[in-house]
Design a protein around this motif. Structure first.
Motif, PDB file in Angstrom:
ATOM      1  N   ASP A 197     -13.881 -10.682  17.046  1.00  0.00           N
ATOM      2  CA  ASP A 197     -13.192  -9.398  16.916  1.00  0.00           C
ATOM      3  C   ASP A 197     -12.244  -9.401  15.715  1.00  0.00           C
ATOM      4  O   ASP A 197     -12.080  -8.382  15.046  1.00  0.00           O
ATOM      5  CB  ASP A 197     -12.456  -9.030  18.212  1.00  0.00           C
ATOM      6  N   SER A 292     -24.126  -9.031  30.277  1.00  0.00           N
ATOM      7  CA  SER A 292     -22.986  -9.568  29.523  1.00  0.00           C
ATOM      8  C   SER A 292     -22.684 -10.990  29.974  1.00  0.00           C
ATOM      9  O   SER A 292     -23.088 -11.401  31.063  1.00  0.00           O
ATOM     10  CB  SER A 292     -21.721  -8.740  29.769  1.00  0.00           C
ATOM     11  N   ASN A 295     -17.296 -12.229  28.828  1.00  0.00           N
ATOM     12  CA  ASN A 295     -16.620 -11.120  28.148  1.00  0.00           C
ATOM     13  C   ASN A 295     -17.279  -9.824  28.650  1.00  0.00           C
ATOM     14  O   ASN A 295     -18.138  -9.247  27.991  1.00  0.00           O
ATOM     15  CB  ASN A 295     -16.752 -11.272  26.635  1.00  0.00           C
ATOM     16  N   VAL A 297     -16.539  -6.616  29.336  1.00  0.00           N
ATOM     17  CA  VAL A 297     -16.014  -5.241  29.196  1.00  0.00           C
ATOM     18  C   VAL A 297     -17.078  -4.188  29.484  1.00  0.00           C
ATOM     19  O   VAL A 297     -16.779  -3.138  30.046  1.00  0.00           O
ATOM     20  CB  VAL A 297     -15.470  -4.943  27.777  1.00  0.00           C
ATOM     21  N   ARG A 309     -10.361  -2.884  26.191  1.00  0.00           N
ATOM     22  CA  ARG A 309     -10.528  -4.131  25.445  1.00  0.00           C
ATOM     23  C   ARG A 309      -9.242  -4.955  25.394  1.00  0.00           C
ATOM     24  O   ARG A 309      -9.155  -5.944  24.655  1.00  0.00           O
ATOM     25  CB  ARG A 309     -11.010  -3.842  24.041  1.00  0.00           C
ATOM     26  N   LYS A 311      -7.849  -7.485  26.593  1.00  0.00           N
ATOM     27  CA  LYS A 311      -7.934  -8.766  27.279  1.00  0.00           C
ATOM     28  C   LYS A 311      -8.275  -9.839  26.263  1.00  0.00           C
ATOM     29  O   LYS A 311      -8.608  -9.526  25.123  1.00  0.00           O
ATOM     30  CB  LYS A 311      -8.961  -8.700  28.410  1.00  0.00           C
ATOM     31  N   LEU A 313     -10.414 -12.522  24.440  1.00  0.00           N
ATOM     32  CA  LEU A 313     -11.808 -12.871  24.248  1.00  0.00           C
ATOM     33  C   LEU A 313     -11.986 -14.326  24.664  1.00  0.00           C
ATOM     34  O   LEU A 313     -11.218 -15.183  24.269  1.00  0.00           O
ATOM     35  CB  LEU A 313     -12.171 -12.716  22.771  1.00  0.00           C
ATOM     36  N   ASP A 322     -19.960 -12.850  22.404  1.00  0.00           N
ATOM     37  CA  ASP A 322     -18.515 -12.907  22.634  1.00  0.00           C
ATOM     38  C   ASP A 322     -17.839 -11.770  21.872  1.00  0.00           C
ATOM     39  O   ASP A 322     -17.334 -11.959  20.758  1.00  0.00           O
ATOM     40  CB  ASP A 322     -17.941 -14.267  22.191  1.00  0.00           C
ATOM     41  N   LEU A 324     -15.539  -7.951  22.358  1.00  0.00           N
ATOM     42  CA  LEU A 324     -14.826  -7.014  23.239  1.00  0.00           C
ATOM     43  C   LEU A 324     -14.987  -5.571  22.786  1.00  0.00           C
ATOM     44  O   LEU A 324     -14.793  -4.639  23.556  1.00  0.00           O
ATOM     45  CB  LEU A 324     -13.334  -7.364  23.301  1.00  0.00           C
TER      46      LEU A 324
END
Ligand SMILES: *Cc1c(COP(=O)(O)O)cnc(C)c1O
Length: 494
Positions: A197, A292, A295, A297, A309, A311, A313, A322, A324
């Protein structure tokens, strides 16, 4: 032919070729055809056609400013010698209603090769169609597999350069070595401190930076993307859903018109969105299983309607998932709501607060097509072990997450429709964890583990991975995400 609009503004209009060149709309939205209603694929007409012929039939209606000849050339070149089987995406039957679609026979042993073998040709044609004088600079963030597949696709292509950014904590040793050993006169590879991310948001900042865009044009470049936000990535992925269905008919496993399910290991939501589009344009899909890892979401979103999102990773053994922020979900929100203002408001909320909530009506609509599920690390490994014991078939961790979703789905629904699990990577790419799952003693060295896995299973190491160990490291750039603009500027003029 200005057919594509932004998911956030229906008044932004642009041709297919321009959408491929630009990647992302100026307002940050993704390009979509406003409606898919006018595209209906006649499946019977695809029977006994080659992969390439089916690709042409599926993609042509989405690329109407390409001539038949231009698109044919792109497809022919893309799949001429880059896959280790003429079938391109072969299917293996596990049992009477479970199949695996192998998408990992390309140059880098991940499903990303299917689209990224074609994207460079689509891009070059698009530049020609638009009589573009500028050179193109592709900026790409990768969770591991896109990077190498994009580098292989774009290296040494005239008038295009590529920079790939990968998370220093987040890719497997094999994935990293694949990328940093890439040769070619137009490639830059750079590690970013952080996770995927961090890498993806850094690249988004670069795209949206007016300063960087101005600097690029002053130096004769326009920026573009090889991530699955680009329609040139998405369209080639619709093809194999049709190909697999057609092949099952030809093999008399199913009958024309029979509904089937697909289970899709999901990260950025690109692959499964291609499945959704396939359904919209006529493929008889009942359910798309959205698989998923921890992770999860997307599991939460498709269960509750709340996308959040905020949280941490977590690093998993299926690193290419991996993620979000699943970028392509935005396209699904558009197709399901048909309302660009609504999508824009959700995306603004995501930007400002890291979350959004959709209406119950919309959630209900999504739940008629999507079944969400997730696998823990333990469950993923158990699945690899189970499928090997039972069917003598070695799944990589991503595909195992997909298989786990199928197990959950069957338990929850008793649905006996046939299901195709998308196999998204070679197990050799993740040999360390696959050996763990199979309870075979491994070594500390990932490259030695390739040989151990080969000897234990009798499968051959894919050629591209076999030679990897001895390749020189050609790139050792490492930056903080805040320095990405300076880094790109410096490399652009070099
Ligand atoms: C990229 C990737 C995925 C996830 O695909 P998305 O289109 O990002 O949802 C799954 N498995 C593997 C091996 C991948 O490389």
């Amino acid at each position: 032919m200005k057919e594509y609009i932004s998911t956030r503004n229906k008044n932004i209009n642009i041709s297919a070729s321009k959408a491929i060149i630009k990647g992302l709309a100026d307002d940050g939205g993704l390009f979509v055809l406003p409606s898919l209603d006018h595209i209906q694929i006649n499946i019977e007409s695809l029977l006994h056609k080659s992969y390439q012929e089916i690709a042409l039939a599926i993609m042509k209606p989405f690329l109407s400013d390409f001539t038949q000849e231009e698109l044919t050339n792109c497809i022919t070149n893309a799949y001429a010698s880059t896959f280790d089987t003429n079938e391109i995406t072969p299917i293996t039957k596990l049992n009477e209603n479970e199949y695996v679609l192998e998408l990992s026979h390309g140059r880098t042993s991940a499903f990303k090769d299917v689209a990224l073998s074609l994207l460079p040709y689509l891009m070059t044609s698009s530049l020609k169609i638009n009589d573009s004088k500028d050179k193109t600079l592709i900026l790409t963030a990768t969770s591991g597999d896109t990077g190498k597949a994009a580098l292989e696709g774009f290296k040494n292509v005239d008038d295009i350069s590529i920079m790939v950014f990968y998370p220093l904590s987040g890719v497997s040793p094999i994935q990293e070595k694949q990328m940093i050993s890439t040769d070619g006169n137009n490639v830059v590879v750079c590690g970013i401190h952080g996770n995927f991310d961090d890498a993806q948001s850094a690249v988004k900042v670069a795209f949206n930076s007016k300063e960087l865009n101005d600097f690029a044009s002053a130096n004769g470049y326009q920026l573009s993307s090889a991530n699955s936000i680009n329609i040139g990535r998405l369209l080639p992925q619709i093809v194999y859903y049709f190909v697999s269905y057609v092949r099952l008919i030809e093999r008399k496993e199913i009958t024309l018109g029979e509904e089937i399910n697909f289970s899709v290991p999901t990260g950025n939501f690109g692959d499964i969105l291609a499945g959704y589009i396939a359904k919209c344009i006529g493929l008889p899909i009942n359910t798309l299983l959205c698989a998923s890892n921890s992770n999860n979401v997307l599991f939460e979103f498709l269960s509750t309607g709340i996308y959040d999102r905020n949280k941490e990773l977590v690093k998993t053994i299926s690193p290419s998932m991996d993620i979000l922020i699943s970028s392509n979900l935005e396209r699904l929100l558009y197709y399901a709501s048909n309302d660009t203002d609504y999508v824009a408001s959700l995306m603004k909320s995501l930007q400002d607060t890291g979350k959004y909530e959709i209406t119950n009506e919309l959630l209900g609509k999504l739940q008629t097509t999507f079944y969400p599920s997730f696998a823990t690390e333990k469950e993923t490994k158990e699945c690899i072990h189970h499928v090997y014991e039972k069917y003598n078939y070695v799944l990589d961790p991503h595909s195992a997450v997909g298989y786990k979703a199928l197990v959950d789905y069957k338990r929850d629904t008793q649905d006996t429709r046939k299901c195709i699990v998308l196999n998204t990577a070679s197990p050799f790419k993740f040999a360390d964890d696959v050996l763990d799952a199979l309870q075979i003693k491994k070594s500390d060295d990932s490259f030695t583990n390739l040989t151990i896995l080969e000897e234990a299973t009798g499968l051959a190491i894919p050629k591209n991975l076999k030679s990897l160990k001895d390749l020189d490291i050609l790139h050792n750039n490492k930056i903080n995400k805040d320095n990405i603009l300076d880094f790109i500027r410096e490399k652009m003029v070099k």
